[in-house]
Design a protein around this motif. Sequence first.
Motif, PDB file in Angstrom:
ATOM      1  N   UNK A  68      -6.194  -2.817   9.399  1.00  0.00           N
ATOM      2  CA  UNK A  68      -6.464  -3.886   8.441  1.00  0.00           C
ATOM      3  C   UNK A  68      -6.793  -3.306   7.065  1.00  0.00           C
ATOM      4  N   UNK A  69      -7.564  -2.223   7.036  1.00  0.00           N
ATOM      5  CA  UNK A  69      -7.900  -1.577   5.761  1.00  0.00           C
ATOM      6  C   UNK A  69      -6.666  -0.957   5.112  1.00  0.00           C
ATOM      7  N   UNK A  70      -5.813  -0.355   5.932  1.00  0.00           N
ATOM      8  CA  UNK A  70      -4.573   0.238   5.416  1.00  0.00           C
ATOM      9  C   UNK A  70      -3.702  -0.854   4.811  1.00  0.00           C
ATOM     10  N   UNK A  71      -3.563  -1.980   5.521  1.00  0.00           N
ATOM     11  CA  UNK A  71      -2.766  -3.101   4.999  1.00  0.00           C
ATOM     12  C   UNK A  71      -3.348  -3.643   3.703  1.00  0.00           C
ATOM     13  N   UNK A  72      -4.662  -3.782   3.641  1.00  0.00           N
ATOM     14  CA  UNK A  72      -5.313  -4.316   2.436  1.00  0.00           C
ATOM     15  C   UNK A  72      -5.087  -3.383   1.244  1.00  0.00           C
ATOM     16  N   UNK A  73      -5.210  -2.082   1.460  1.00  0.00           N
ATOM     17  CA  UNK A  73      -4.994  -1.119   0.377  1.00  0.00           C
ATOM     18  C   UNK A  73      -3.549  -1.183  -0.108  1.00  0.00           C
ATOM     19  N   UNK A  74      -2.618  -1.234   0.819  1.00  0.00           N
ATOM     20  CA  UNK A  74      -1.203  -1.308   0.443  1.00  0.00           C
ATOM     21  C   UNK A  74      -0.908  -2.590  -0.327  1.00  0.00           C
ATOM     22  N   UNK A  75      -1.417  -3.714   0.137  1.00  0.00           N
ATOM     23  CA  UNK A  75      -1.170  -4.989  -0.537  1.00  0.00           C
ATOM     24  C   UNK A  75      -1.763  -4.997  -1.943  1.00  0.00           C
ATOM     25  N   UNK A  76      -2.931  -4.397  -2.109  1.00  0.00           N
ATOM     26  CA  UNK A  76      -3.547  -4.320  -3.431  1.00  0.00           C
ATOM     27  C   UNK A  76      -2.680  -3.507  -4.386  1.00  0.00           C
ATOM     28  N   UNK A  77      -2.215  -2.367  -3.924  1.00  0.00           N
ATOM     29  CA  UNK A  77      -1.362  -1.509  -4.762  1.00  0.00           C
ATOM     30  C   UNK A  77      -0.044  -2.208  -5.060  1.00  0.00           C
ATOM     31  N   UNK A  78       0.533  -2.840  -4.060  1.00  0.00           N
ATOM     32  CA  UNK A  78       1.805  -3.541  -4.246  1.00  0.00           C
ATOM     33  C   UNK A  78       1.665  -4.650  -5.287  1.00  0.00           C
ATOM     34  N   UNK A  79       0.609  -5.435  -5.195  1.00  0.00           N
ATOM     35  CA  UNK A  79       0.375  -6.519  -6.144  1.00  0.00           C
ATOM     36  C   UNK A  79       0.159  -5.961  -7.540  1.00  0.00           C
ATOM     37  N   UNK A  80      -0.601  -4.894  -7.646  1.00  0.00           N
ATOM     38  CA  UNK A  80      -0.867  -4.288  -8.944  1.00  0.00           C
ATOM     39  C   UNK A  80       0.422  -3.751  -9.565  1.00  0.00           C
ATOM     40  N   UNK A  81       1.251  -3.082  -8.751  1.00  0.00           N
ATOM     41  CA  UNK A  81       2.525  -2.544  -9.254  1.00  0.00           C
ATOM     42  C   UNK A  81       3.456  -3.668  -9.722  1.00  0.00           C
ATOM     43  N   UNK A  82       3.511  -4.768  -8.967  1.00  0.00           N
ATOM     44  CA  UNK A  82       4.358  -5.897  -9.356  1.00  0.00           C
ATOM     45  C   UNK A  82       3.883  -6.504 -10.675  1.00  0.00           C
ATOM     46  N   UNK A  83       2.572  -6.650 -10.828  1.00  0.00           N
ATOM     47  CA  UNK A  83       2.025  -7.210 -12.070  1.00  0.00           C
ATOM     48  C   UNK A  83       2.308  -6.282 -13.240  1.00  0.00           C
ATOM     49  N   UNK A  84       2.185  -4.996 -13.001  1.00  0.00           N
ATOM     50  CA  UNK A  84       2.464  -4.019 -14.068  1.00  0.00           C
ATOM     51  C   UNK A  84       3.939  -4.041 -14.470  1.00  0.00           C
ATOM     52  N   UNK A  85       4.811  -4.195 -13.482  1.00  0.00           N
ATOM     53  CA  UNK A  85       6.245  -4.252 -13.774  1.00  0.00           C
ATOM     54  C   UNK A  85       6.601  -5.506 -14.562  1.00  0.00           C
TER      55      UNK A  85
END
Length: 159
Positions: free
Chosen positions: A138-155
């Motif tokens: 669950x922690x691994x998924x949460x970290x990945x989702x946070x990074x993914x969302x941040x990368x999408x917003x940055x793009x």
Amino acid sequence: MDQIFDRLERLVRAWTSSAFGEEFGRNNFGSSDIFEDQDLADAWEELESYLDPSKTESEREAEMRRRSEFRSQASNDQDPRKAIERQAVQDAYRFLGLEPYAPFAEVKARYKELLKKHHPDRHTASPEDMKTATAVSAKINAAYQLIETWEEARAQKAR
């Protein structure tokens, strides 16, 4: 050029060994965890990454561009919520065992690797192991989702 970096590395090693005392062994030298100041730890990680002989010159330049982009964005943001968000993203990268703002391809590969290792279906020997694996997944998924969302917003911001 390599001679310059070799000399710089020797100078920094000499400085840190004298500044931190004899108990500061060579085993801990590569770790930025010894620094209390986060900016100093980040600078140390950047230097270690830049001096990494396994990276090509283009990889070093791309990483330096990413870091300078982030620094300029961070210096422009005065909103404390943005600072907290940036820290959360950095923590997510570190939780996955990556340097902050590593390329997303590395994030994705590391995510898959960790999820395979800690997936609950692989730890069915005891309910305790399964519960631990579920929490870690669950922690691994949460970290990945946070990074993914941040990368999408940055793009999207870059468009």
